[in-house]
Design an enzyme around this catalytic site. Structure first.
Site, PDB file in Angstrom:
ATOM      1  N   ILE A 412       0.832  -1.200   0.000  1.00 54.32           N
ATOM      2  CA  ILE A 412       0.000   0.000   0.000  1.00 54.32           C
ATOM      3  C   ILE A 412       0.869   1.253   0.000  1.00 54.32           C
ATOM      4  CG2 ILE A 412      -1.672   1.255   1.418  1.00 54.32           C
ATOM      5  CD1 ILE A 412      -2.544  -1.744   2.276  1.00 54.32           C
ATOM      6  N   ASP A 413       1.978   1.218   0.710  1.00 55.38           N
ATOM      7  CA  ASP A 413       2.869   2.377   0.791  1.00 55.38           C
ATOM      8  C   ASP A 413       3.432   2.718  -0.583  1.00 55.38           C
ATOM      9  OD1 ASP A 413       3.801   4.331   2.449  1.00 55.38           O
ATOM     10  OD2 ASP A 413       5.430   3.165   3.300  1.00 55.38           O
ATOM     11  N   ASP A 414       3.983   1.718  -1.277  1.00 54.11           N
ATOM     12  CA  ASP A 414       4.515   1.966  -2.616  1.00 54.11           C
ATOM     13  C   ASP A 414       3.430   2.440  -3.565  1.00 54.11           C
ATOM     14  OD1 ASP A 414       7.473   1.063  -3.441  1.00 54.11           O
ATOM     15  OD2 ASP A 414       6.849  -0.047  -1.676  1.00 54.11           O
ATOM     16  N   GLU A 417       2.695   6.128  -3.027  1.00 55.09           N
ATOM     17  CA  GLU A 417       3.777   7.002  -3.473  1.00 55.09           C
ATOM     18  C   GLU A 417       3.968   6.955  -4.990  1.00 55.09           C
ATOM     19  OE1 GLU A 417       5.562   9.264  -1.900  1.00 55.09           O
ATOM     20  OE2 GLU A 417       4.563   8.913   0.000  1.00 55.09           O
ATOM     21  N   HIS A 488       0.611   8.416   3.982  1.00 55.22           N
ATOM     22  CA  HIS A 488       0.902   8.441   2.549  1.00 55.22           C
ATOM     23  C   HIS A 488      -0.358   8.176   1.728  1.00 55.22           C
ATOM     24  CE1 HIS A 488       5.334   7.394   3.626  1.00 55.22           C
ATOM     25  NE2 HIS A 488       5.094   8.680   3.715  1.00 55.22           N
TER      26      HIS A 488
END
Length: 674
Positions: A412-414, A417, A488
């Protein structure tokens, strides 16, 4: 493709753009004389842009070295010894790297400047014994003496003792039991494999096979010097009270050890075969598992124990993938080769962060380097289901992983971003970008946990039981929501015009509730409160929370109080275990940048704290436009496993300088189509 030692990968470097390739540069917030902070920041940003552009691969990606600790190198040698494929060249190069990381007191730490750690020191010591270092040599004697002072082998973590058991240096029956029948537990049952975080799940499944087989290879030497008393290598320990959770699981482990003796052979064989199928089905196209080294190592051992010979395509691809985690340099004595093993590789993460940094530092949205980066990121989109679908079976796939090859575990973070990065690029095929962003956005919304926040890989991966298992004594083995990942996502939703979406509002409410009394936010995937706070404030303000909000003012006050006298910010990894280290540590480029990003988002551009932080970044910049940062500012597991992302020291300072010079990114300026 093997990474090089300058922090990038591959032999080809993309050139910086010529003047004819650039278009209009955004106007700085205000003009100033050469002695004023904005002009100093602009010049530092220009040097940094040139440096970062020069590190882009011809295919469009960036990748810095991912440095952890010497257990990666030690376990690589132990694996090769176990399989009978250890060679002199590899051993000598790895040993040079391990020796070079030894502290003066004979120990090895898990992060730069950290204290000695017993399991890391034991594994390094054993690796050097494999390389031929004698136990009576001064550096080895210091290490073994310290190990004995700390309790010897018996005081090491379970994973270290598993490696020792593979060679008879530790008894299998003195290890916690992890039966392969675990694979049969239904998904609703406590402690089924999907109750574990993806990194733990990929490691535990092969280890159930290893635990059942209990192999022992002939030990090439004895290790009596690592016991406090070789006659009693595993001194008895008192059990926790029976009515406590620890006591319950300790007694359950005793029952499982009894079961190991009587387990029906047919059932056990079926379980191990099911585990093998599970492992093989999750091997990536590059031969690795999950894009990370530990599951690959244990998967290779498990399959080998089940009869897969080293020439089998699965095994051959797996071993080749491990070779790609090796970084070779000529940094040894007299230019001798040195070999460092990366635990993982971070091209998607590095590329999206580099794209954001360059765009926010004034590089035009249609610059060829940014377009190449966007093309590469678009090609890395994952459009098939993975293990995350166990908890979200009806959710359509979409999103990005961290590594070159990891289609089973997008994160989810990638994804958040990458979407933020793609929206900063004026791509010649905007419909393609819109479609990928839409898929990634839908998938991200669908991965929201019940409490309104987001974890890294799975939704609602919050079981309280896995971390209590006697087997799980190293790092976190579940993936609960965190402030940095949630921030993020909220920032991405805000820049997509969805700040008022119900999911975004729930995420904002969760973030506000998670603020610490001191005004900071905990950093799960970066060190630590500086990372958490540096992630949350830009998200809150992008989502419309006013800079005057009490939560933002508390965060600003905290950042001002922990600024170092030299103008920078730093936070030691000991902040995860010792409160007195919170916000304390030597100034680093990446952590100074995180503090600046938070303060700039909070409207503090004209403050003395920001001016001093910007000045520190400019003063510590190297002549080539880079920054030096030996400190570890990335987090794998809080306190237990730390990371030095070699590109963090480049991308985050550039982002902060760019936003200081050109202002905060907005949907209007950095939105769809660039």
């Amino acid at each position: 493709m093997t990474a090089t030692t300058d922090g990038s990968s591959g032999p080809v470097r993309a050139r910086a753009a010529s003047a004819s390739e650039t278009t209009s540069i955004p106007t700085p917030v205000r003009s100033s004389s050469a002695s004023d902070p904005p002009e100093i920041a602009r010049r530092a940003a220009e040097r940094s842009v040139e440096y970062l552009l020069g590190k882009q691969d011809a295919q469009g990606w960036w990748k810095g070295d991912l440095e952890t600790n010497v257990t990666m190198d030690a376990e690589d040698l132990l694996l090769r010894e176990f399989l009978g494929i250890r060679d002199t060249r590899t051993t000598d190069a790895a040993a040079r790297f391990i020796r070079g990381r030894q502290r003066d007191d004979g120990t090895w730490a898990t992060f730069y400047g950290g204290p000695g750690e017993i399991s890391t020191t034991i594994e390094a010591y054993v690796a050097l014994r494999l390389a031929g270092d004698r136990p009576d040599e001064p550096h080895m004697a210091r290490a073994s003496a310290w190990i004995r002072e700390q309790g010897g082998m018996a005081a090491s973590r379970v994973f270290t003792r598993i490696w020792l058991a593979l060679f008879g240096w530790w008894k299998w029956e003195d290890l916690p039991e992890v039966p392969p029948e675990l694979i049969f537990l239904p998904r609703w049952f406590p402690l089924n494999i999907y109750d574990f975080g993806c990194w733990a799940r990929q490691t535990i499944v092969p280890l159930t096979v290893v635990s059942a087989k209990r192999p022992v290879r002939p030990a090439p030497f004895a290790l009596d010097e690592l016991h406090t008393d070789p006659r009693v290598p595993n001194p008895p320990r008192a059990m926790a009270p029976a009515m406590s959770w620890d006591g319950f699981f300790q007694r359950a482990d005793k029952a499982l050890r009894l079961y190991h003796r009587v387990a029906p052979r047919r059932v056990r064989k079926v379980a191990m075969n099911a585990a093998a199928r599970w492992i093989v089905e999750r091997q990536e196209s590059d031969g690795c598992w999950g894009g990370i080294q530990p599951p690959a190592v244990y998967s290779i051992i498990a399959l080998h124990l089940l009869g897969y010979d080293l020439g089998h395509p699965v095994m051959r691809a797996g071993l080749e993938s491990l070779d790609r985690f090796a970084i070779w340099s000529e940094d040894g004595p007299g230019g001798a080769p040195v070999r460092m093993i990366e635990a993982c590789q971070s091209p998607v993460w590095d590329t999206c962060l580099a794209t954001v940094a360059l765009a926010d530092a004034g590089v035009p949205a249609d610059h060829p380097a940014l377009v190449r980066a966007a093309d590469w990121m678009l090609g890395e989109e994952i459009v098939r289901p993975g293990d995350w679908a166990v908890r979200r079976p009806g959710l359509a796939p979409g999103g990005w992983a961290f590594e070159f090859h990891n289609d089973n575990y997008p994160d989810i973070d990638d994804t958040a971003e990458v979407i933020l990065a793609l929206r900063r690029v004026r791509h010649p095929d905007p419909a393609r970008v819109d479609a990928a962003v839409a898929r990634g956005g839908r998938w991200t919304l669908g991965m929201q946990s019940r409490n309104g926040a987001w974890g890294a890989f799975d939704a609602d991966n919050t079981s309280p039981f896995p971390n209590r298992l006697p087997f799980c004594d190293f790092g976190k083995v579940v993936d609960p929501p965190s402030a940095d990942v949630t921030a993020h996502v909220v920032e991405m939703l805000a820049h997509e015009g969805r700040a008022h979406h119900p999911s975004a509002r729930r995420g904002i409410e969760w973030l506000l509730a998670e603020q610490e009394p001191n005004g900071a936010w905990f950093g799960r995937w970066g060190v630590n409160y500086l990372y958490g706070t540096g992630s949350v404030l830009p998200a809150l303000t992008a989502a419309g929370v006013p800079a005057s909000h009490p939560a933002i003012r508390r965060a600003v006050r905290w950042l001002e109080t922990v600024q170092n006298p030299d103008g920078g910010w730093g936070e030691d990894l000991r902040s995860y275990s010792q409160d007195e280290w919170i916000g304390q540590g030597a100034s680093t480029a990446s952590q100074t940048a995180w503090a600046l990003l938070a303060l700039l988002a909070a409207g503090e551009r004209e403050s003395k704290s920001v001016e001093r932080g910007v000045a520190w970044l400019a003063e510590t910049q190297c002549a080539d436009g880079s920054w030096d940062e030996p400190q570890f500012t990335g987090t794998g597991f809080p306190w237990d496993f730390s990371i030095n992302y070699h590109l963090y020291r480049q991308v985050f300072p550039l982002t902060a300088l760019g936003r200081y010079v050109y202002g905060e990114p907005t949907v209007a300026r950095r939105g769809k189509g660039g």
